[in-house]
Motif scaffolding. Structure first.
Motif, PDB file in Angstrom:
ATOM      1  N   LYS A  41       0.835  -1.196   0.000  1.00 46.85           N
ATOM      2  CA  LYS A  41       0.000   0.000   0.000  1.00 46.85           C
ATOM      3  C   LYS A  41       0.871   1.247   0.000  1.00 46.85           C
ATOM      4  N   VAL A  52      -4.397  10.483   0.290  1.00 45.35           N
ATOM      5  CA  VAL A  52      -4.884   9.348  -0.481  1.00 45.35           C
ATOM      6  C   VAL A  52      -4.148   8.089  -0.035  1.00 45.35           C
ATOM      7  N   GLU A  53      -4.840   6.966  -0.218  1.00 46.71           N
ATOM      8  CA  GLU A  53      -4.264   5.640   0.031  1.00 46.71           C
ATOM      9  C   GLU A  53      -4.508   4.773  -1.197  1.00 46.71           C
ATOM     10  N   ASN A  54      -3.440   4.227  -1.729  1.00 46.24           N
ATOM     11  CA  ASN A  54      -3.544   3.350  -2.889  1.00 46.24           C
ATOM     12  C   ASN A  54      -3.173   1.930  -2.460  1.00 46.24           C
ATOM     13  N   ASN A  55      -4.134   1.043  -2.586  1.00 51.47           N
ATOM     14  CA  ASN A  55      -3.966  -0.332  -2.117  1.00 51.47           C
ATOM     15  C   ASN A  55      -4.045  -1.264  -3.312  1.00 51.47           C
ATOM     16  N   PRO A  60      -8.250   3.393  -4.893  1.00 49.65           N
ATOM     17  CA  PRO A  60      -7.673   4.411  -4.008  1.00 49.65           C
ATOM     18  C   PRO A  60      -8.733   5.016  -3.094  1.00 49.65           C
ATOM     19  N   ARG A  61      -8.326   5.280  -1.873  1.00 48.78           N
ATOM     20  CA  ARG A  61      -9.213   5.912  -0.891  1.00 48.78           C
ATOM     21  C   ARG A  61      -8.694   7.321  -0.613  1.00 48.78           C
ATOM     22  N   LYS A  62      -9.574   8.320  -0.776  1.00 51.15           N
ATOM     23  CA  LYS A  62      -9.185   9.721  -0.651  1.00 51.15           C
ATOM     24  C   LYS A  62      -9.571  10.272   0.716  1.00 51.15           C
ATOM     25  N   LEU A  73      -2.861  10.703  -9.341  1.00 48.98           N
ATOM     26  CA  LEU A  73      -1.786   9.755  -9.074  1.00 48.98           C
ATOM     27  C   LEU A  73      -1.176   9.316 -10.402  1.00 48.98           C
ATOM     28  N   GLU A  76       0.822   5.359 -10.320  1.00 50.89           N
ATOM     29  CA  GLU A  76       0.283   4.773  -9.086  1.00 50.89           C
ATOM     30  C   GLU A  76       1.016   5.215  -7.824  1.00 50.89           C
TER      31      GLU A  76
END
Length: 301
Positions: A41, A52-55, A60-62, A73, A76
């Motif tokens: 992640k 933001v979180e990119n898993n 992605p969760r903002k 992004l 990525e």
């Protein structure tokens, strides 16, 4: 031992500062997280606020901060900020598989007041504003010839000289490295003012017109155009007046002819066209009854 401690302190300062990105307000900025890719992640923070979180296992969760509405992004991992604002300046943290990378965004704004070309002999102010700097950082201006102009982010040009024309640089330092932002300045001479000749007392006030045969600040062709236009207007007014008089005269003539015709028609009707009234038939005289004869005395038998 002291050398090793100092070297470790410098490495810690560099790792805390990380990459420095310099941009202007309204432009876009690209902040690179690192080389390669992430296996689990990726997290981005701005001044400790979640962006933001990119898993790899989902989308992605903002976060909820303002910057989350103006970013993309790239690859990525890299963070692209669109329409940079002054409040976007400051530290950015990228966490890749629990390994953090620190970055700093500096937003620079340079301008001159008044804007545009500066007049020779006037006063002007140069402003250099850098958002995201540490308190110990310095900002100063350098002339086009490379010499320093004071030790402040504001440069007062009093008065404006010809040597001020050229490219000025706003110099500032961050993390032991110097940065600069350029501002081009143009200087022009003010428009010449025409002064009236001084005449001695008792002499007539004679004013000479400048080159180009100007009168009251206007060229000769302008006055010719005014004269021709006035003449055309006068001729049009004369034509309109004459035409109105002719129309009135013709109207009166027509009215008179119409009146004469009506009068003649009425006379003909009375004298000629009117049929003579039939004479009244004479009333027959009634036969007068014969008056009664006087009674004659009857003869006696």
């Amino acid at each position: 031992m002291k050398t090793i401690m100092w070297f470790g302190f410098v490495l810690g300062a560099l790792s805390a500062t990380g990459t420095v990105i310099v941009t202007k307000s309204g432009e876009k900025a690209m902040i690179t997280c690192g080389e390669g890719s992430f296996s689990n992640k990726l997290l981005w923070y701005h001044r400790g606020n979640f962006i933001v979180e990119n898993n790899v296992r989902g989308f992605p969760r903002k976060g909820t901060v303002d910057i989350t509405k103006r970013f993309n992004l790239k690859k990525e991992m890299d963070l692209e900020i669109l329409g940079v604002k002054e409040e976007d300046a400051g530290p950015f943290t990228c966490v890749v598989d629990e390994k953090s990378h620190e970055h700093t965004l500096l937003v620079v704004s340079v301008w001159a007041s008044p804007s545009g070309d500066l007049l020779l002999g006037s006063e002007a102010t140069l402003q250099c504003q850098v958002k995201g700097l540490d308190q110990g950082s310095t900002v100063q201006w350098k002339r086009p010839d490379g010499s320093a102009y004071g030790e402040s982010h504001t440069a007062q040009l009093r008065p404006v000289d010809r040597s001020y024309a050229g490219t000025w640089k706003c110099m500032f330092s961050f993390g032991g490295k110097e940065y600069s932002e350029s501002l081009h300045i143009s200087v022009k001479e003010p428009a010449p003012t025409t002064s009236e000749p001084v005449t001695s007392k008792g002499s007539k006030d004679i004013r000479t017109t400048p080159s180009g045969a100007q009168l009251l600040g206007l060229s000769w062709w302008f006055w010719v155009a005014i004269g021709v236009g006035s003449l055309v207007v006068i001729l049009l007014m004369v034509c309109v007046i004459v035409l109105c008089k002719r129309i009135r005269r013709r109207k009166r003539k027509l009215q008179k002819m119409k009146y004469d015709r009506q009068l003649l028609k009425s006379k003909q009707y009375c004298k000629c066209n009117r049929s003579t009234a039939a004479e009244k038939p004479q009333q027959r005289r009634r036969k007068e009854k014969p008056s009664a004869l006087p009674l004659q005395p009857q003869l006696m038998e």
